[in-house]
Design an enzyme around this catalytic site. Sequence first.
Site, short mmCIF file in Angstrom:
data_model
loop_
_atom_site.label_atom_id
_atom_site.label_comp_id
_atom_site.label_asym_id
_atom_site.label_seq_id
_atom_site.Cartn_x
_atom_site.Cartn_y
_atom_site.Cartn_z
N HIS A 190 -8.00 13.91 45.63
CA HIS A 190 -8.56 13.33 46.61
C HIS A 190 -8.28 14.11 47.95
O HIS A 190 -7.39 14.65 48.21
CB HIS A 190 -7.84 11.82 47.06
CG HIS A 190 -8.63 10.93 47.92
ND1 HIS A 190 -8.46 10.87 49.07
CD2 HIS A 190 -9.44 10.02 47.36
CE1 HIS A 190 -9.19 10.05 49.46
NE2 HIS A 190 -9.84 9.46 48.62
N ASP A 205 -10.74 5.86 41.34
CA ASP A 205 -11.80 6.05 40.03
C ASP A 205 -11.05 6.12 38.38
O ASP A 205 -11.85 5.85 37.69
CB ASP A 205 -12.84 7.14 40.27
CG ASP A 205 -13.79 6.73 41.38
OD1 ASP A 205 -14.21 5.65 41.58
OD2 ASP A 205 -13.88 7.57 42.33
#
Length: 369
Positions: free
Chosen positions: A252, A306
Site C-alpha cells: 500500500h 483487497d
Amino acid sequence: MVEIKKGLEDVYVKETEITYIDGQLGRLYYRGYSIFDLAEFSSFEETSYLLLYGTLPTKNELEDYSNKLRKYRTIPDNLKTFLKSLPTNLNPMDVLRTSMSYLGMLERGNDPDAQIRVIASIPTIIAYYHRITDGLEPVEPSEELGHAENFLYMLKGKRPTKEEANALDKALILHMDHEMNASTFAAIVVASTLSDLYSALVAGIAALKGPLHGGANYEALKMFMEVGDPNKAEEYVIERLRSGKRIMGFGHRVYRTYDPRARILKNIAREITKNTQYETLYEIAERIEQAAIKLLSGKGIFPNVDFYSGIVFYALGFRPEFFPTLFASARVVGWMAQVNEYLKENRIIRPKALYKGEVGKPYKPIDER
Ligand SMILES: CC(C)(COP(=O)(O)OP(=O)(O)OC[C@H]1O[C@@H](n2cnc3c(N)ncnc32)[C@H](O)[C@@H]1OP(=O)(O)O)[C@@H](O)C(=O)NCCC(=O)NCCS
C-alpha cells in the site's frame, strides 16, 4: 529546479476532516472515529451518514436518512431495459460506469437527494446485472430491509442470514473512504471543473476499475484459486516473487504495516467461510499471507483491504468479476464526501508537466518527411 513526484506520492492536494490514515501504526479513522469501532458497532447507513454529513446521526436523522435510502432503491425503467439489453459477458465495472452515466443523463436540476439516490441505486444496478448474467430474473428491491440485507436479497432472491448481512455491512463500511486514493482524486479532478456529480462518479468508477486499485480483490482470489491447496501456498509465493510478479492484495502507498481493514476482513472471512465449501480458500489465503509476510514485511509490505475482501464477497454469493463493483458501491460515499468538501473551497485542478522535448522544429510538408 523542478521536482517531479511520480504518482504524486506525498503531495497534499487539500485539507480534510473526513478520513485520517496512520500508515505507520495501521490505524484508520472516519471523522475521528476508529474503523475498528465503526465496523463493530455501526452500520452502512450510519457510517455513510457520518461521512457525508460530518456527525453521527441522531435517531431521527438516521431514520429519515435510512427511509430515503430505502425509497430510492428502485432504478428507472429505462435503465432496467438498458441493463436487460446488454450482452451477459461484459465487465461489470463497465456496466456500472455506463449505468452511472445513464443515471446522470436522466437527472434533471439540482436535487438535494441526488447523492442519497446514487448510494441507494448502485446495489440495485449491480444485483440486476448479476442476476441477468446468471440467467435469472432480476429481483426488485425491498423497502423492508437494511442496505446490506437488501443487497443480498436482490442478489439471491431470498433473505440472507443475519451473519451474511452483517458480513456485507461491515465489508462495505471498510471500503467507504480512504483519503486521497486514485479514484477519489479522479472524482475530485472532474468535480473541480464544476462538472456534474455523475460525471465525477463515472471518473471514480473508471479509476477504481484498474487492477492496481479496486481490481486487486479479484486478482487476489484468483491467486488463491490457482494455488488450490494450502500446502502449496509457500512454494507459490516464492515462485511468484522470484518471477517478478506481485502478491495481489499486498502492499500500500500509505500503510507500511498491516492494513487495519485487512485485519477486520480476515476475521469476517474466517467466520463466514467456517464449515462451508469456501473454508479451503480461506486456509490458502492465510498460508499465502504467512509466506508473503516473511518475504515482504521487511519492505513494509503487508496485506491490504483487497486480500481478504474477495473471499468474503465470494462466500456471500457474488461472482469475482463483480467484486470491484462492490468496492465502488461503498466507495461512492467517500467520493461524494471528499468532492463535497473540496468544492467548499474549489480551485480547478491543473498541475504541470515538465517539457523535455525540442522546440522550434521546422515544419516539413508531408511528402518531404
Ligand atoms: C498498492 C501498490 C500499487 C502500491 O504501490 P506503490 O506505493 O507505488 O509501490 P511500488 O509499486 O513503488 O512498490 C515499491 C516496492 O515494493 C514492491 N511491492 C509493492 N507491492 C508489492 C506486492 N504486492 N508484491 C510484491 N512486491 C511488491 C515493488 O516491487 C517495489 O519493489 P522494488 O523497490 O524492489 O522495486 C502496490 O503495492 C501493488 O501493486 N500491490 C498489489 C496490488 C494491490 O493489492 N492493490 C490494492 C491496493 S489497496
